[in-house]
Design a protein around this motif. Sequence first.
Motif, short mmCIF file in Angstrom:
data_model
loop_
_atom_site.label_atom_id
_atom_site.label_comp_id
_atom_site.label_asym_id
_atom_site.label_seq_id
_atom_site.Cartn_x
_atom_site.Cartn_y
_atom_site.Cartn_z
N LYS B 13 94.87 25.65 21.16
CA LYS B 13 96.10 25.88 20.41
C LYS B 13 96.98 24.65 20.51
O LYS B 13 97.01 23.97 21.53
N THR B 14 97.72 24.39 19.44
CA THR B 14 98.59 23.22 19.46
C THR B 14 100.06 23.61 19.37
O THR B 14 100.94 22.77 19.51
N ASP B 15 100.32 24.91 19.11
CA ASP B 15 101.69 25.33 18.85
C ASP B 15 102.39 25.91 20.08
O ASP B 15 103.40 26.57 19.96
N LEU B 16 101.82 25.69 21.27
CA LEU B 16 102.41 26.27 22.46
C LEU B 16 103.50 25.35 23.01
O LEU B 16 103.34 24.14 23.02
N ARG B 50 96.39 26.55 36.42
CA ARG B 50 95.16 25.92 36.90
C ARG B 50 94.21 25.62 35.74
O ARG B 50 94.32 26.20 34.67
N GLY B 51 93.30 24.71 35.97
CA GLY B 51 92.31 24.37 34.96
C GLY B 51 92.81 23.32 33.98
O GLY B 51 93.98 22.93 33.98
N GLU B 52 91.89 22.86 33.16
CA GLU B 52 92.19 21.82 32.18
C GLU B 52 91.58 22.21 30.84
O GLU B 52 90.64 22.99 30.79
N GLY B 53 92.12 21.65 29.79
CA GLY B 53 91.53 21.84 28.47
C GLY B 53 91.54 23.29 28.04
O GLY B 53 92.48 24.03 28.28
N LEU B 54 90.43 23.71 27.46
CA LEU B 54 90.31 25.08 26.93
C LEU B 54 90.29 26.10 28.07
O LEU B 54 90.55 27.28 27.86
N ILE B 72 97.20 37.10 34.91
CA ILE B 72 96.61 35.77 34.70
C ILE B 72 96.16 35.70 33.25
O ILE B 72 95.42 36.57 32.78
N PHE B 73 96.61 34.69 32.54
CA PHE B 73 96.21 34.52 31.13
C PHE B 73 95.51 33.18 30.95
O PHE B 73 95.96 32.17 31.49
N PRO B 74 94.43 33.15 30.15
CA PRO B 74 93.95 31.86 29.68
C PRO B 74 94.94 31.37 28.62
O PRO B 74 95.32 32.14 27.74
N VAL B 75 95.37 30.13 28.74
CA VAL B 75 96.41 29.61 27.84
C VAL B 75 96.00 29.70 26.38
O VAL B 75 96.79 30.07 25.52
N HIS B 76 94.71 29.40 26.11
CA HIS B 76 94.27 29.32 24.72
C HIS B 76 93.60 30.59 24.22
O HIS B 76 92.92 30.59 23.20
N SER B 77 93.81 31.68 24.95
CA SER B 77 93.21 32.95 24.56
C SER B 77 93.74 33.43 23.21
O SER B 77 94.94 33.35 22.95
N PRO B 78 92.88 33.95 22.35
CA PRO B 78 93.34 34.47 21.07
C PRO B 78 94.20 35.72 21.22
O PRO B 78 94.90 36.08 20.28
N SER B 79 94.17 36.35 22.39
CA SER B 79 94.99 37.55 22.56
C SER B 79 96.45 37.21 22.88
O SER B 79 97.28 38.11 22.96
N ILE B 80 96.75 35.95 23.05
CA ILE B 80 98.15 35.56 23.19
C ILE B 80 98.67 35.16 21.82
O ILE B 80 98.20 34.19 21.21
N ALA B 81 99.63 35.94 21.31
CA ALA B 81 100.15 35.66 19.98
C ALA B 81 101.16 34.51 20.03
O ALA B 81 101.19 33.66 19.14
N LYS B 82 101.98 34.52 21.06
CA LYS B 82 103.06 33.56 21.13
C LYS B 82 103.53 33.43 22.57
O LYS B 82 103.44 34.38 23.34
N ILE B 83 104.04 32.26 22.93
CA ILE B 83 104.69 32.09 24.22
C ILE B 83 106.09 31.55 23.96
O ILE B 83 106.25 30.57 23.24
N VAL B 84 107.08 32.23 24.52
CA VAL B 84 108.47 31.79 24.35
C VAL B 84 109.01 31.38 25.71
O VAL B 84 108.90 32.13 26.67
N LYS B 85 109.56 30.19 25.77
CA LYS B 85 110.13 29.74 27.03
C LYS B 85 111.56 30.28 27.13
O LYS B 85 112.37 30.07 26.24
N VAL B 86 111.83 31.02 28.20
CA VAL B 86 113.13 31.65 28.34
C VAL B 86 114.07 30.78 29.17
O VAL B 86 115.22 30.57 28.82
N ARG B 87 113.57 30.30 30.31
CA ARG B 87 114.41 29.54 31.21
C ARG B 87 113.58 28.46 31.89
O ARG B 87 112.42 28.68 32.23
#
Lengths: 208, 112
Positions: B13-16, B50-54, B72-87
Amino acid sequence: MPGILGKKLGMTSIFDEKGKVVPCTVIEAGPCTVLQIRTKDKDGYAAVQLGFGTRREKNISKPQLGHFAKLGVRPTRFIREFKSFADGTLKSGDMVTVELFAVGDKVTVIGTSKGKGFQGVMRRHGFGGVGGTTHGQSDRLRAPGSIGSSSYPSRVFKGMRMAGRMGNARVTYKNLKVVKVIPESNVLVIKGAVPGAKQGLLEILKQG
Amino acid sequence: MNKIDLLEQSLMKTDLPPFFPGDTINVHVRVKEGDKERIQEFQGIVIAIRGEGLKKSFTIRKISDGVGVERIFPVHSPSIAKIVKVRTGNVRRAKLFYLRTLAAKQVRAKTK
């Protein structure tokens, strides 16, 4: 079975359509040049000879060089024959590419496993060792145990599993699934592990 | 760049938004119920990456009804619709596992 030659690049994991993580191996497969067609009449068996990789001309013997020169192709590092390659539509000089495979295909992958050196029976054959560490026992923890009876047969049977060289042997993995095919970069992504080290030669056969 | 990196990059993903340990983020998780899909939010403090890349993943912790919950989430998982930074947090560690032993007030002080 139609097949192709490839090089193991390494492993990674990608997501499937359900969002589950799939561990997979990335293989650089082909393009392979068809160097020769073996026929039943002429050679006594039917097969297709494929070449893969590149090799400098100075490192090749003259007879082999002639084999490549006949087709006017660059010398390849590896040459392997594939038996019962479908129908006979291929002819010498043709290219076999990764497009042979589609996503979801079942494949057989053959490679040479990593050499493990001289290993004991526990590592090599999964033996359990002998007994425990107590009751005065000191040096039998990883031992093979009995290897047969005494006066009859007065010998050890052939094929008795013992310590010895492990790995560095031809290993076949069947029923692996193709996860992704990228024709532009000749990349084949297969679910699960395949035999051998990175950069190792693999034969990838399409299952019927 | 080798072919594995290229393959991973094409699936990443590139939009995170960039986020780091100590930050509070809101993860929009796709939840499938039967044939319907809805978004579930999970907000908490990033305590590890932790981890690198995909294969990159992160651990996020929150206190829910007085019980600590970590996912624990994989950053590039398709089940993550969006990540919003709060603080944005200000911490001195890459892994914030010590937050598990602290009270809520101390956690706030530590991640300020």
